[in-house]
Design a protein around this motif. Structure first.
Motif, PDB file in Angstrom:
ATOM      1  N   VAL A   1      38.681  29.839  41.218  1.00  0.00           N
ATOM      2  CA  VAL A   1      37.827  31.181  41.858  1.00  0.00           C
ATOM      3  C   VAL A   1      37.716  32.301  41.181  1.00  0.00           C
ATOM      4  CG1 VAL A   1      39.656  31.331  43.559  1.00  0.00           C
ATOM      5  CG2 VAL A   1      37.201  32.179  44.080  1.00  0.00           C
ATOM      6  N   SER A   2      36.784  32.915  41.143  1.00  0.00           N
ATOM      7  CA  SER A   2      37.051  34.697  40.443  1.00  0.00           C
ATOM      8  C   SER A   2      36.503  35.596  41.607  1.00  0.00           C
ATOM      9  CB  SER A   2      36.352  34.794  39.147  1.00  0.00           C
ATOM     10  OG  SER A   2      35.046  34.466  39.333  1.00  0.00           O
ATOM     11  N   TYR A   3      37.299  36.677  41.553  1.00  0.00           N
ATOM     12  CA  TYR A   3      37.015  37.642  42.319  1.00  0.00           C
ATOM     13  C   TYR A   3      36.595  38.976  41.234  1.00  0.00           C
ATOM     14  CZ  TYR A   3      39.537  35.036  45.604  1.00  0.00           C
ATOM     15  OH  TYR A   3      40.022  33.998  46.122  1.00  0.00           O
ATOM     16  N   LYS A   4      35.522  39.634  41.709  1.00  0.00           N
ATOM     17  CA  LYS A   4      35.029  40.749  40.657  1.00  0.00           C
ATOM     18  C   LYS A   4      34.662  42.111  41.595  1.00  0.00           C
ATOM     19  CE  LYS A   4      31.455  41.462  37.409  1.00  0.00           C
ATOM     20  NZ  LYS A   4      30.153  40.969  36.706  1.00  0.00           N
TER      21      LYS A   4
ATOM     22  N   GLN B   1      33.054  45.924  36.634  1.00  0.00           N
ATOM     23  CA  GLN B   1      32.707  45.219  35.443  1.00  0.00           C
ATOM     24  C   GLN B   1      34.262  43.993  35.077  1.00  0.00           C
ATOM     25  OE1 GLN B   1      29.790  44.617  33.479  1.00  0.00           O
ATOM     26  NE2 GLN B   1      29.082  46.127  35.217  1.00  0.00           N
ATOM     27  N   ALA B   2      34.886  44.324  35.959  1.00  0.00           N
ATOM     28  CA  ALA B   2      36.204  43.422  35.562  1.00  0.00           C
ATOM     29  C   ALA B   2      36.375  42.303  36.730  1.00  0.00           C
ATOM     30  CB  ALA B   2      37.650  44.505  35.600  1.00  0.00           C
ATOM     31  N   TYR B   3      37.018  41.096  36.403  1.00  0.00           N
ATOM     32  CA  TYR B   3      37.191  40.320  37.471  1.00  0.00           C
ATOM     33  C   TYR B   3      38.696  39.525  37.130  1.00  0.00           C
ATOM     34  CZ  TYR B   3      34.860  36.949  33.952  1.00  0.00           C
ATOM     35  OH  TYR B   3      34.402  36.272  32.984  1.00  0.00           O
ATOM     36  N   LEU B   4      39.013  38.808  38.047  1.00  0.00           N
ATOM     37  CA  LEU B   4      40.296  37.897  38.155  1.00  0.00           C
ATOM     38  C   LEU B   4      39.976  36.607  38.695  1.00  0.00           C
ATOM     39  CD1 LEU B   4      43.557  38.258  38.122  1.00  0.00           C
ATOM     40  CD2 LEU B   4      43.341  38.493  40.442  1.00  0.00           C
ATOM     41  N   VAL B   5      40.551  35.767  37.549  1.00  0.00           N
ATOM     42  CA  VAL B   5      40.221  34.456  37.752  1.00  0.00           C
ATOM     43  C   VAL B   5      41.568  33.628  38.197  1.00  0.00           C
ATOM     44  CG1 VAL B   5      39.279  32.513  36.684  1.00  0.00           C
ATOM     45  CG2 VAL B   5      38.406  34.491  35.922  1.00  0.00           C
ATOM     46  N   LEU B   6      41.319  32.935  39.161  1.00  0.00           N
ATOM     47  CA  LEU B   6      42.316  31.777  39.512  1.00  0.00           C
ATOM     48  C   LEU B   6      42.091  30.475  39.183  1.00  0.00           C
ATOM     49  CD1 LEU B   6      43.179  33.289  43.065  1.00  0.00           C
ATOM     50  CD2 LEU B   6      44.280  34.186  41.005  1.00  0.00           C
ATOM     51  N   VAL B   7      42.944  29.849  38.626  1.00  0.00           N
ATOM     52  CA  VAL B   7      42.650  28.357  37.925  1.00  0.00           C
ATOM     53  C   VAL B   7      44.031  27.614  38.258  1.00  0.00           C
ATOM     54  CG1 VAL B   7      42.161  26.720  36.240  1.00  0.00           C
ATOM     55  CG2 VAL B   7      41.294  29.274  35.960  1.00  0.00           C
ATOM     56  N   GLN B   8      43.605  26.281  39.118  1.00  0.00           N
ATOM     57  CA  GLN B   8      44.701  25.387  39.521  1.00  0.00           C
ATOM     58  C   GLN B   8      45.351  24.608  38.160  1.00  0.00           C
ATOM     59  OE1 GLN B   8      46.087  24.143  42.736  1.00  0.00           O
ATOM     60  NE2 GLN B   8      47.411  23.468  40.936  1.00  0.00           N
ATOM     61  N   VAL B   9      46.393  25.027  38.231  1.00  0.00           N
ATOM     62  CA  VAL B   9      47.295  24.503  36.902  1.00  0.00           C
ATOM     63  C   VAL B   9      47.181  22.760  37.026  1.00  0.00           C
ATOM     64  CG1 VAL B   9      49.532  24.324  37.923  1.00  0.00           C
ATOM     65  CG2 VAL B   9      49.281  24.699  35.314  1.00  0.00           C
ATOM     66  N   GLU B  10      47.132  22.386  35.785  1.00  0.00           N
ATOM     67  CA  GLU B  10      46.992  20.776  35.752  1.00  0.00           C
ATOM     68  C   GLU B  10      48.308  20.253  36.167  1.00  0.00           C
ATOM     69  OE1 GLU B  10      45.339  18.831  32.228  1.00  0.00           O
ATOM     70  OE2 GLU B  10      44.076  20.854  31.836  1.00  0.00           O
ATOM     71  N   ALA B  11      48.570  19.054  36.772  1.00  0.00           N
ATOM     72  CA  ALA B  11      49.675  18.597  37.181  1.00  0.00           C
ATOM     73  C   ALA B  11      50.643  18.218  36.241  1.00  0.00           C
ATOM     74  CB  ALA B  11      49.517  17.331  38.140  1.00  0.00           C
TER      75      ALA B  11
END
Length: 136
Positions: A42-45, A48-58
């Motif tokens: 998911v990302s939040y904006k 012009q800037a945004y923060l992205v969260l990504v589930q790390v691979e197991a």
């Protein structure tokens, strides 16, 4: 185009649901909106800037992995501009209500010295975050 300005920051997180709930609340309090959503992130904006969260691979969080620590090589912390000292105080109260670890409690809100008014705290993966009020 905004040459030279930060475009985005991407964080790999251990538990996307937990981190999304935490950052969704925090960033929402600071005027960010959900920008993109997909199964693993998911990302939040704001602007012009945004923060992205990504589930790390197991495979990267298995037994024996050292995990994240802000004192190792890599990211130390993320700092956000706050609107005012009142906003920093309100966020601090809400963070405490949520059971979030507030760092440098003995020096809060002047942990970085006189005149620098901020709250330092940890996200669910113990990444240090900061919200700093503008100077008076």
């Amino acid at each position: 185009m905004h040459a030279g300005q930060l475009h985005h920051v991407e964080l790999y997180v251990s538990d996307l649901a937990k981190s999304s709930a935490f950052y969704g609340w925090l960033l929402g309090e600071m005027g960010y909106d959900v920008y993109q959503e997909w199964d693993a992130g998911v990302s939040y904006k704001k602007g012009q800037a945004y923060l992205v969260l990504v589930q790390v691979e197991a495979k990267y969080v298995g037994e024996g992995e050292p995990g994240y620590h802000r004192c190792r090589v890599g990211l130390n912390h993320l700092a956000f501009h706050g609107e005012s000292r009142a906003q920093v105080d309100a966020l601090t109260a809400q963070l405490r209500e949520r059971g979030t670890t507030i760092l440098y409690e003995d020096k809060h809100p002047y942990a970085s010295g006189p005149g620098y008014y901020a709250v330092f705290f940890e996200d669910p993966d113990r990444i240090k975050l900061e919200v700093v009020a503008p100077p008076e």
